[in-house]
Design an enzyme around this catalytic site. Structure first.
Site: not given
Length: 385
Positions: A53-56, A238
């Site tokens: 998941h890109h939130s990580l 990020n």
């Protein structure tokens, strides 16, 4: 159970990844999963698909995590330090520094205005590459890959005194122009193929890419141990912003004009704080006041370019044949990720098949674009063959 003797293992792996894009990750479980396909393809003895998941974390952090799992940490292309021009002629150094600051402020204001305008009312031309609405974020994706010789890219880079990024953007512009020219030609002839040398492109096509930028104080790829240190300049997570990059869609008589266009545009984008402002704006509006400004502008495509390891790597004794990052869930029909690995460069396309039904044709056009630029460099005697 996977049949190791199936007729088309490459298609099976591609379909498997496409089917993954039809599913959502459970928020009640760790937001990553591993899929090991013990199936020999044309590229490797087996394939490992890692979904995160890109939130990580962003691509830079995830690349560091992957490479920290390798048996030996490889080296990466050295990041060149920026040098301050000493000026020329009668003008003192302070004049050039003041001029650079003023230019930076002006470019940032212009880019911020363009970003707001693109978000609210300034839309890209509705081409065969553009999604009709942001609902495309909820559609499955077909992910395909094309491998190029990094030596060919560096040959063009050295001959034209540019960067790898300049060459990649130039070949992308040329490839998109070829692809769209064919599409418009087919529309004129009721679906029949037309000669690619005939110009079928409408005038003044507006095609913008959301170009992602690594905003870490110390750019590049680092070991995971370095990234997770407190107050590290190579921060985990990020840490990306983006700029709006306009691709000028046209057929050029001289392929090297694509290089000149790309260099001029990317040099202009280096003299702006647009990417940092967008990161700041997203954080503020997402947290305190959710509006359109917290979302991505309505562009035609997304684009990302990351330098990979310069030497082959292995994980638990297994040689890595290629690295192919991509994503799904984005509000565009086309996303291009570019990553280098040893002496090769991969362009990974994530497409909505309902809009771009022939992604391999687009890969062919990108490959042909690099060949044309390389042959032009050699043919014009810029370098010795």
């Amino acid at each position: 159970m996977v049949d190791p003797y199936m007729a088309s293992p490459d298609k099976f792996v591609e379909d498997y990844v496409a089917n993954l894009s039809k599913t959502r990750m459970s928020m009640s479980l760790p937001m990553w999963d591993f899929h090991i396909l013990n199936l020999k393809t044309s590229d490797a003895e087996s394939t490992v698909v890692v979904r995160v998941h890109h939130s990580l974390a962003d691509g830079t952090s995830l690349m560091a995590l992957l490479l920290s799992c390798s048996d030996a940490l490889p080296s990466f292309p050295a990041m060149k330090k920026k040098t301050i021009s000493r000026g020329a002629g009668w003008f003192p150094i302070w004049f050039w520094k003041s001029w650079s600051v003023l230019l930076l402020m002006w470019n940032t204001l212009v880019d911020i205005w363009m970003c707001v305008a693109t978000t609210y009312f300034l839309k890209d031309t509705q081409t065969p590459l553009k999604a009709p609405s942001n609902d495309v974020a909820f559609t499955p994706r077909r992910i395909v890959r094309r491998t190029f010789s990094l030596d060919d890219v560096k040959l063009v880079k050295n001959a034209t005194h540019t960067t790898v990024n300049d060459v990649v953007l130039a070949m992308t512009q040329a490839g998109l122009s070829r692809y769209l020219n064919r599409k418009y030609g087919q529309a004129k002839s009721d679906g029949e193929a037309r000669e690619s040398c005939e110009n079928n492109l409408p005038n003044n096509i507006r095609l913008t890419a959301t170009l992602f930028i690594n905003l870490r104080t110390s750019p590049g790829i680092y070991a995971l141990e370095e990234m997770v240190k407190k107050n590290s300049k190579a921060e985990w997570g990020n840490k990306i912003g983006y700029v709006l990059y306009p691709f000028k869609i046209e057929l050029k008589d001289n392929p090297l004009d694509y290089i000149r266009d790309a260099k001029a545009k990317i040099d202009r984008k280096k003299a702006t704080l647009e990417a940092k402002f967008r990161l700041f704006l997203a954080k503020v509006f997402v947290r305190f006041y959710p509006t359109k400004l917290a979302k991505f502008p309505s562009t035609t495509m997304w684009f990302s370019n990351v330098a990979g390891p310069q030497e082959p790597i292995s994980i638990f004794g297994n040689q890595v044949a290629f690295i192919a990052p991509s994503l799904y869930g984005q509000p565009v029909a086309l996303t291009i990720h570019v990553v280098s690995y040893v002496n090769k460069m991969s362009m990974v396309l994530s497409v909505d098949e309902d809009i771009i039904a022939d992604p391999y044709q687009l890969c062919d056009d990108l490959e042909e674009a690099l060949k044309l630029i390389k042959n032009c460099v050699i043919g014009q005697g810029v370098i010795d063959n």
